[in-house]
Design an enzyme around this catalytic site. Structure first.
Site, PDB file in Angstrom:
ATOM      1  CB  THR A  43      24.974 -13.584  22.611  1.00 37.88           C
ATOM      2  OG1 THR A  43      25.626 -12.388  22.186  1.00 37.88           O
ATOM      3  CG2 THR A  43      25.190 -14.680  21.580  1.00 37.88           C
ATOM      4  CE1 TYR A  45      17.823 -16.038  28.859  1.00 45.65           C
ATOM      5  CE2 TYR A  45      19.739 -14.607  28.915  1.00 45.65           C
ATOM      6  CZ  TYR A  45      18.914 -15.527  29.531  1.00 45.65           C
ATOM      7  OH  TYR A  45      19.195 -15.952  30.811  1.00 45.65           O
ATOM      8  CD  GLN A  47      13.009 -17.422  21.514  1.00 42.44           C
ATOM      9  OE1 GLN A  47      12.158 -17.270  20.633  1.00 42.44           O
ATOM     10  NE2 GLN A  47      12.680 -17.682  22.763  1.00 42.44           N
ATOM     11  N   GLY A  48      15.914 -16.202  17.096  1.00 42.68           N
ATOM     12  CA  GLY A  48      15.607 -16.358  15.680  1.00 42.68           C
ATOM     13  C   GLY A  48      16.730 -16.859  14.810  1.00 42.68           C
ATOM     14  N   GLY A  49      17.853 -16.138  14.763  1.00 47.22           N
ATOM     15  CA  GLY A  49      18.946 -16.588  13.926  1.00 47.22           C
ATOM     16  C   GLY A  49      19.854 -15.452  13.513  1.00 47.22           C
ATOM     17  CD  GLU A 115      13.844 -13.974  12.107  1.00 50.35           C
ATOM     18  OE1 GLU A 115      14.169 -12.811  12.403  1.00 50.35           O
ATOM     19  OE2 GLU A 115      14.276 -14.965  12.711  1.00 50.35           O
ATOM     20  CG  HIS A 243      10.432  -9.466  19.707  1.00 51.61           C
ATOM     21  ND1 HIS A 243       9.296 -10.189  19.408  1.00 51.61           N
ATOM     22  CD2 HIS A 243      11.431 -10.023  18.984  1.00 51.61           C
ATOM     23  CE1 HIS A 243       9.604 -11.140  18.541  1.00 51.61           C
ATOM     24  NE2 HIS A 243      10.895 -11.064  18.267  1.00 51.61           N
ATOM     25  NE  ARG A 291      12.247  -8.435  15.195  1.00 55.92           N
ATOM     26  CZ  ARG A 291      13.317  -8.946  15.768  1.00 55.92           C
ATOM     27  NH1 ARG A 291      14.071  -8.200  16.529  1.00 55.92           N
ATOM     28  NH2 ARG A 291      13.639 -10.218  15.585  1.00 55.92           N
ATOM     29  CG  HIS A 352      13.878  -7.584  21.083  1.00 53.30           C
ATOM     30  ND1 HIS A 352      14.118  -8.757  21.773  1.00 53.30           N
ATOM     31  CD2 HIS A 352      14.338  -7.785  19.821  1.00 53.30           C
ATOM     32  CE1 HIS A 352      14.685  -9.634  20.953  1.00 53.30           C
ATOM     33  NE2 HIS A 352      14.845  -9.066  19.783  1.00 53.30           N
ATOM     34  NE  ARG A 387      17.581  -5.957  16.251  1.00 51.36           N
ATOM     35  CZ  ARG A 387      17.314  -7.249  16.396  1.00 51.36           C
ATOM     36  NH1 ARG A 387      18.002  -8.147  15.704  1.00 51.36           N
ATOM     37  NH2 ARG A 387      16.375  -7.652  17.217  1.00 51.36           N
TER      38      ARG A 387
END
Length: 532
Positions: A43, A45, A47-49, A115, A243, A291, A352, A387
């Site tokens: 959690t 680490y 970053q995005g949201g 994203e 990622h 992704r 990732h 995901r």
């Protein structure tokens, strides 16, 4: 030690669950175990949201559901997707009430990002350290609840089931039950029992199985491996999300610095070694494709050119905007001599997120009684074969809530029997050479990266399995004779996870989502989950 509710893992799933239980039942004793410090989690680490339908004028549940289903490439559970998308905003409101702060625009409204794979702006974020901010708020909330105890430096060795009482347990045993766990107290070096009526696994991901990952070193797949050893159900382990844009630093092994997908959402452009914007050749959505598509595109460009990375071009983004939204990324790049206004950022894919894991139902229940799972270690059916960006924090909160509700209202706890034996360490001794562990770890990470990466084929998978069989044999022999240590147990868990990834990949005779096999480049007409 005896507790009413046991939580293994202190990320967003584990802490949300603990808060829910402790708040609803102040008389209950809730114990949270973590193998390092309480804030060292996946959690932290992120970053995005966190994705959620927030702008009713332009967005809708139907749009978010459709985006998730498209990204999942035919393997999402439609009911699960609806649950997470529709219940998600309420969970976000709760963590805001608990103190989490998300970025706002000039008008004071939440600044919503976009994203890859999302059709609308719906990502709430806190700069480029969203997960760290949510973890902070949760730990602060936990600290206000006296019936929650967080025990740091407790390494969980195994789930206690009837197997430890001398019964033969197989995959077909209908009533496997969890009575708690055996743990290694890293401060006293003693192996203890923690007995519990209800246990939640929130042990995170398994990125450390690969040579390069955005995950911290603790992401060793412990929960998945323990459930598999306990004869619980695991599914869809072949779907490992890489990622697309981890910061490339020559010679670096282990955790890579993440360049969030939100940078591309704000206009960042991927370019190859010639400076060409290449994503338009792979997908009409260009740099905002999901992704799996972006990672394969980068992998293809790297193989064509023989280079170890591509570039993310942010030079056209106003510096003030970049620093405001991505201060952590800006400082990291600056620290290694990259001026984002003058230089392109070297990036390469890194392991990732695990889309598969411990199979759960709509309440977070596993196939083992009194054992729940939530967060990245669980396979709820939300992600399918791939995901959608920023859905993971949302899923963790929704299923932590649903697990807590079920555990409080509908579970029928079975008190752990008094006859659970102590851990038997007779005949073991300290390994004479740590090289036996460290070298095996390097071999595992190398073979998984080279043979079971973004693109696979049958020969690579066969080679990986043969080498995993040998590693398994060697480490099991060491495990039988050596005093247990976190290093040995993590390696054992990672070998098990590697085996599950390869075995699932061998069973899937198609290319779907994150699993691309050049021997089976087409999708099968029938979408099917691989359950082990």
């Amino acid at each position: 030690m005896q507790t009413d509710y046991l939580v293994i893992g202190s990320g967003i799933a584990g802490l949300t669950y603990a808060v829910k239980i402790a708040t609803a039942k102040p008389s209950a004793k809730v114990v949270v175990l973590t193998k390092t410090f309480s804030d060292e989690t996946n959690t932290k680490y992120a970053q995005g949201g966190i994705a959620g339908v927030w702008d009713a004028m332009n967005d809708s549940f139907d749009k978010h559901i459709e985006d998730t289903l498209i990204a999942g490439d035919g393997l999402c559970n439609a009911d699960t997707v609806k649950i997470v998308v529709t219940e998600g905003p309420e969970r976000i409101r709760e963590i805001i009430e608990w103190g989490a702060q998300f970025d706002v625009d000039a008008d004071g409204d939440y600044a919503l990002g976009r994203e890859g794979g999302h059709s609308e702006h719906r990502i709430l974020h806190h700069k480029d350290v969203t997960g760290k901010e949510m973890e902070r708020a949760l730990l602060q909330k936990v600290a206000s609840l006296p019936n929650i105890s967080i025990l740091n430096h407790y390494f969980v060795l195994d789930i206690i089931t009837q197997h430890h009482l001398g019964y033969l347990i197989t995959k077909s045993t209908p009533d496997i039950a969890c009575y708690g766990v055996y743990v290694l107290n890293l401060e006293t070096h003693a192996i203890e029992q923690v007995r519990s009526n209800i246990t939640l696994l929130a042990t995170g991901g398994n990125g450390a199985v690969y040579r390069s990952t955005t995950n911290p070193a603790i992401a060793t797949g412990d929960g998945v491996a323990m459930v598999y050893r306990a004869k619980g159900r695991i599914e869809n382990m072949e779907f490992i999300q890489f990622h697309p844009t981890a910061l490339y630093e020559a010679g670096l092994r282990g955790q890579s610095f993440l360049i969030t997908e939100a940078v591309r959402g704000d206009g960042g452009i991927l370019r190859n070694h010639k400076g060409e914007a290449f994503m338009e050749r792979y997908d009409e959505r260009k740099d905002l494709a999901p992704r799996d598509i972006v990672a394969r595109a980068i992998d293809s460009e790297m193989k064509i050119s023989g280079t170890e990375h591509v570039y993310l071009d942010c030079r056209h983004i106003p510096l003030e905007d970049f620093v405001h939204h991505f201060p952590n990324i800006y400082e990291k790049c600056k620290s290694i001599g990259i001026d984002v206004t003058q230089h392109m950022i070297p990036v390469a894919p890194a392991a990732h997120y695990s889309c598969g894991g411990i199979k759960t139902d709509e309440h977070g229940r596993t196939s083992i009684r009194n054992l729940y799972a939530a967060g990245e270690c669980a396979s709820t059916g939300l992600h399918g074969a791939n995901r959608l960006a920023s859905n993971s924090l949302l899923e963790a909160m929704v299923y932590a809530h649903r697990s807590a509700v079920h555990a409080l209202q509908d579970a029928v706890p079975v008190a752990p029997p008094a006859s659970i034996p102590d851990w038997d360490a007779r005949g073991t001794s300290n390994p004479r050479e740590m090289i036996l562990i460290t070298q095996s770890l390097k071999e595992l990470q190398l073979l998984m990266s080279d043979y079971v990466g973004i693109v696979r084929n049958n020969v690579r998978l066969q080679r990986a399995m043969r080498r995993l069989d040998l590693l398994h044999e060697e480490i099991e022999e060491l495990y039988r004779t050596a005093i247990v240590s976190p290093q040995l147990c993590e390696l054992r868990n990672m070998i098990t996870v590697g085996y599950l990834i390869v075995k699932s990949a061998q069973f899937r005779h198609e290319s779907r989502g994150l699993h691309f096999n050049t021997d089976y480049p087409e999708k099968c007409s029938l979408a099917q989950n691989i359950v082990l």
